[in-house]
Scaffold this motif. Structure first.
Motif, PDB file in Angstrom:
ATOM      1  N   ARG A  34       0.793  -1.251  -0.020  1.00 24.15           N
ATOM      2  CA  ARG A  34       0.061  -0.031   0.022  1.00 24.15           C
ATOM      3  C   ARG A  34       0.881   1.201  -0.037  1.00 24.15           C
ATOM      4  NH1 ARG A  34      -2.919  -1.459   3.602  1.00 24.15           N
ATOM      5  NH2 ARG A  34      -2.927  -0.209   5.439  1.00 24.15           N
ATOM      6  N   ALA A  50      -5.883  -0.253  -2.863  1.00 20.14           N
ATOM      7  CA  ALA A  50      -5.091   0.151  -1.779  1.00 20.14           C
ATOM      8  C   ALA A  50      -6.140   0.097  -0.386  1.00 20.14           C
ATOM      9  CB  ALA A  50      -4.322   1.363  -1.743  1.00 20.14           C
ATOM     10  N   ASP A  60      -6.178  -2.468   3.140  1.00 19.69           N
ATOM     11  CA  ASP A  60      -6.364  -1.702   4.507  1.00 19.69           C
ATOM     12  C   ASP A  60      -7.246  -2.599   5.312  1.00 19.69           C
ATOM     13  OD1 ASP A  60      -6.114  -0.099   6.788  1.00 19.69           O
ATOM     14  OD2 ASP A  60      -7.765   1.214   5.665  1.00 19.69           O
TER      15      ASP A  60
END
Length: 197
Positions: free
Chosen positions: A20, A49, A53
């Motif tokens: 990321r 991305a 998470d």
């Protein structure tokens, strides 16, 4: 076999977090252009991305490999990619500068206070406001990255089937900004109470 420091860092959740962070320069390069195509690919990259998470935290809990490194790096990765996207949108006037200042200022202040609290061995409970803030920020940024009008249902060019992604992004950014201020004040109050004790 004992777990080494290297093993505890280079696990799947942490690798996703590092990926990321590695995506940030690519996002910045894409946003050097205000074109529709660049915005689309930037939004796709930002969406992927954002999924990682959630995924890295889920995997860390599921696999029982939550590490200090991961707990430190994960929120930093989130803040960095949000900051990068918002700052890169500023030159195109897609986002008000004061909103970016409020969002980034809150993150810097709260991160600093968390650092102070941790060095003193203090634990300040987190609220769900932070999670809502992140969700609305992600949705807002996706809209602002896409920016242009899009036609749904096989590109039929009818006004009722057309959506302006910039307007959607700004709608959610207003909500995100309000929650950002609210969660920041909430954390400051909790921090003050813990310090006072």
């Amino acid at each position: 076999m004992p777990t080494t420091a290297k093993d505890s860092i280079l696990n799947l959740p942490n690798i996703l977090t590092l990926l990321r962070i590695a995506a940030i320069p690519l996002l910045v390069i894409l946003l050097l252009s205000p074109s529709r195509e660049a915005g689309f690919w930037a939004a796709a990259l930002f969406a992927i991305a954002s999924i990682t998470d959630w995924l890295d935290g889920y995997l860390a809990r599921r696999m029982g490999i939550e590490t200090v490194f991961g707990k430190f790096l994960d929120p930093i990765a989130d803040k960095l990619i949000v900051m990068a996207a918002l700052i890169m949108l500023l030159p195109y006037n897609r986002v008000p500068a004061w909103m970016v200042l409020v969002i980034l200022g809150r993150e810097i202040i709260i991160t600093g206070l968390r650092g102070v609290a941790s060095t003193e061995g203090l634990v300040i409970p987190a609220s769900n406001l932070g999670k809502f803030k992140t969700i609305f920020q992600i949705v807002a940024i996706l809209g602002l990255l896409l920016h242009y009008e899009y036609h749904w249902f096989f590109a039929i060019d009818l006004p009722i089937l057309t959506v302006n992604m910039h307007n959607i992004g700004m709608f959610y950014l207003w909500i995100a900004t309000i929650i950002t201020i609210w969660s920041g004040v909430d954390y400051l109050v909790k921090f003050s109470r813990v310090i006072a004790k």
